[in-house]
Design an enzyme around this catalytic site. Structure first.
Site, mmCIF file in Angstrom:
data_model
loop_
_atom_site.group_PDB
_atom_site.id
_atom_site.type_symbol
_atom_site.label_atom_id
_atom_site.label_comp_id
_atom_site.label_asym_id
_atom_site.label_seq_id
_atom_site.Cartn_x
_atom_site.Cartn_y
_atom_site.Cartn_z
ATOM 1 N N TYR A 62 27.924 -11.993 11.501
ATOM 2 C CA TYR A 62 27.886 -13.454 11.603
ATOM 3 C C TYR A 62 28.916 -14.116 10.702
ATOM 4 O O TYR A 62 29.307 -15.249 10.949
ATOM 5 C CB TYR A 62 26.491 -13.988 11.248
ATOM 6 C CG TYR A 62 25.459 -13.754 12.320
ATOM 7 C CD1 TYR A 62 25.647 -12.784 13.296
ATOM 8 C CD2 TYR A 62 24.306 -14.510 12.374
ATOM 9 C CE1 TYR A 62 24.710 -12.558 14.270
ATOM 10 C CE2 TYR A 62 23.353 -14.290 13.360
ATOM 11 C CZ TYR A 62 23.561 -13.321 14.304
ATOM 12 O OH TYR A 62 22.619 -13.112 15.277
ATOM 13 N N LYS A 107 21.152 0.765 12.534
ATOM 14 C CA LYS A 107 21.679 1.548 13.657
ATOM 15 C C LYS A 107 22.618 2.584 13.054
ATOM 16 O O LYS A 107 23.819 2.659 13.404
ATOM 17 C CB LYS A 107 22.378 0.598 14.660
ATOM 18 C CG LYS A 107 22.797 1.246 15.966
ATOM 19 C CD LYS A 107 21.655 1.647 16.869
ATOM 20 C CE LYS A 107 22.148 2.420 18.069
ATOM 21 N NZ LYS A 107 21.043 2.990 18.878
ATOM 22 N N ASP A 111 17.760 -11.294 13.502
ATOM 23 C CA ASP A 111 17.765 -12.439 14.415
ATOM 24 C C ASP A 111 17.044 -12.066 15.718
ATOM 25 O O ASP A 111 16.192 -12.799 16.229
ATOM 26 C CB ASP A 111 19.223 -12.822 14.703
ATOM 27 C CG ASP A 111 19.367 -14.206 15.311
ATOM 28 O OD1 ASP A 111 18.347 -14.887 15.500
ATOM 29 O OD2 ASP A 111 20.504 -14.590 15.618
ATOM 30 N N ASP A 157 12.753 -12.950 16.694
ATOM 31 C CA ASP A 157 12.454 -13.729 17.897
ATOM 32 C C ASP A 157 11.539 -12.938 18.821
ATOM 33 O O ASP A 157 10.593 -13.482 19.403
ATOM 34 C CB ASP A 157 13.736 -14.127 18.639
ATOM 35 C CG ASP A 157 14.337 -15.403 18.071
ATOM 36 O OD1 ASP A 157 13.799 -15.917 17.070
ATOM 37 O OD2 ASP A 157 15.340 -15.889 18.618
HETATM 38 MG MG LIG Z 1 18.826 2.635 22.848
HETATM 39 MG MG LIG Z 2 17.103 -15.968 16.528
#
Ligand SMILES: [Mg+2]
Ligand SMILES: [Mg+2]
Lengths: 364, 364
Positions: free
Chosen positions: B150, B197, B253, B257
């Site tokens: 970001y 990740k 983020d 949500d």
């Molecule tokens: Mg996957």
């Molecule tokens: Mg969000």
């Protein structure tokens, strides 16, 4: 030449089991292909090759050249899974099983990963989402596979104190997968959702611009743009809102795994990785080392991958449907693997990998 | 000095409504703070400032200097939402509402976003996830807010044909949020999940290394590492597995949500953005222009943000609990805003923003 010999297809299929339960599940997938060949009079030949941790152990390389050559020489690849837990706990390992997967996608030009999220009625209650929310959901994801932050430069700066990864997308990469997704939308509900994070990322803004441009070639398709965080929420709240979805590599990785819960289990979901050459067909589940070698793995995703292979790479729609129908009939007979069983499943209906495979073959 | 005057707190609160329903919901949040001040004998003073689209319209800048100065001078900020649909359809716009949000986080050093996912019993059935899967879930997310993709460089190459975004994390950024998350884990179930990740991204490998290092300072806390795609799946499959979760900006983020659906609605979820200076408290829902000005928005997330503000920035636990209890009592009385109503909700119990606010005040 009579009709039968005209319809008889000669194809060479490469089986690449990879790691963990990949071995067990592709063995069942291959048996199903053999039965289909026998039943419909096709001639499928097979070969096998290594990838992932298994290839590192055997050849020090997660994607040996020999495997790549065999892939290029085959008409389609039935793939298992890659990964090994020893690398998860060793973040500094330079050679990793997943590199084999990423390199295969790049070398074969597999830029689109198709993931159908189809619900079998029998499994509606297997999901943690309410059946009344799920019923009727039918989603087809197009995940971009060769770009994004997965393939950009990455490294360390400041004596290793700072790490970076570069996400990158070029117009042609977005265009080609967008076209495939729009083409699919035309054969389905003429609805397409493009998922990005265009309020923050430049790659997403390019993504959205290109999708908007390609959309003009498909005036009949209704296009919706969603931010990835919103899409992650909507997938649970209102899965029927989704039809064809097209998204970038990282977002697709996350959303398709999330969507797997709509189908009750990863063990039921097949995927196709396609591009301009040989297509690769694989379950979306991973190597699952916790149950490897125990004969518990659900082979249905590999079997449904074989069905996708027949449909997409060979154009054998009837043969593909025969497999999907066999899966449906096995489920209707009450048979379950452990991952899709629930409290109402009688103990004697919970079968292992091989017994489930036998049940599938009996319906073909 | 008697006890009462000693406990009386003088605090200055800045209300920053932002865009869309931000106006309507922070108005209710402020009223609740006023009632709390009156009831508990505190002296709260208020000011207001612009951000987002509203600030672009008024001053050509999504975060005017005046707003930033007022934020720095206040003891806490009650924040609404930013965003406007006109920018979504104009990906090339250079000045964007969300830039105000990002700049605020950077300027105030708000590096940690706390998102409690608490379930009110009355709303268990409002979720699309089965109540038996949800019951007892209690998650506290720590989302890193000032780093990641970001805030890295972004731009175009090849005459605009290629876009890029750079993700970057430094050791100190991971360390400081990991410590906050571990501290919270010690006051809760002593369980922490770190999401990354690391099988693909270098930033994630740094993340995991640092979390593993900080974990040694907290030997009592059980640490689990999950890949983001797996975490997105597990959140639906087994939400009770989660307790404290710590993750990077982008993954947080998306996951928070998604997790909002566990609570049945975005309209019920508060968040705190904290760092070394003024803390900012805001609903996780967005500006929701589709219902702006219609008096339909659920003000409970703003009210619960006010409760978090009292708890975290002012240490007023009793006052904070009084607000949470009022929300619980309103829900028990059967009152619902449209977003959390279901087929069983009597029509006369579905209230708008202001009427819901009056109901809340009546329980304080
Ligand atoms: Mg996957
Ligand atoms: Mg969000």
């Amino acid at each position: 030449m009579n009709l039968c010999s005209y319809l008889k297809m000669k194809k060479h299929i490469l089986v690449v089991p990879g790691d963990g339960i990949g071995q067990e599940v592709t063995a069942v997938g291959k048996k199903v292909l053999e039965k289909i060949a026998e039943k419909f009079g096709h001639e499928f030949t097979y070969d096998e090759a290594l990838i992932g941790h298994a290839a590192i152990e055997a050849a020090g390389n997660p994607l040996p050249d020999e495997t790549l050559e065999k892939m290029r020489a085959s008409d389609a690849v039935l793939f298992g899974a890659v990964g090994h837990p020893k690398y998860d706990n060793d973040p500094s390992a330079k050679v990793r099983p997943e590199q084999g997967l990423l390199k295969m996608r790049k070398e074969l030009g597999l830029y689109a990963n198709l993931r159908p999220i189809k619900l079998f009625d029998e499994l509606l209650s297997a999901s943690s989402i309410k059946p009344e929310i799920l019923r009727g959901s039918d989603i087809l994801f197009f995940r971009e596979l060769t770009g994004d932050i997965y393939f950009g430069e990455k490294g360390r700066e400041n004596d290793g104190d700072t790490a970076y990864d570069i996400a990158r997308y070029s117009t042609y990469e977005v265009e080609r997968i967008a076209r495939k997704a729009f083409d699919a939308a035309m054969t389905r509900g003429k609805k397409l959702m493009s998922v990005d994070k265009a309020n923050v990322l430049e790659t997403s803004r390019l993504w959205r611009e290109v999708v908007q441009r390609v959309a003009k070639e498909y005036p009949e398709v209704t296009v919706e743009h969603q931010f990835v965080d919103s899409a992650a929420m909507l997938l649970i709240k209102d899965p029927r809102r989704f039809d064809v979805v097209v998204t970038a590599n990282l977002f697709g990785d996350i959303l398709t795994d999330e969507a797997s819960q709509i189908a009750g289990s990863m063990g039921m979901l097949a995927s196709a990785s396609i591009g301009d050459g040989t297509g690769v067909y694989e379950p979306i589940h991973g190597s699952a080392h916790d149950i490897t070698g125990m004969g518990l793995a659900n082979p249905m995703a590999s079997v449904l991958s074989a069905a996708l292979l027949l449909d997409i790479s060979f154009g054998l729609k009837e043969e593909s449907d025969a497999i999907i129908n066999a899966v449906d009939l096995v489920l209707k007979s009450g048979v379950r693997t452990r991952d899709i069983a629930d409290a109402d499943t009688p103990k004697d209906k919970i079968l292992g990998t091989d017994a489930t495979g036998e049940a599938l073959l009996s319906y073909l």
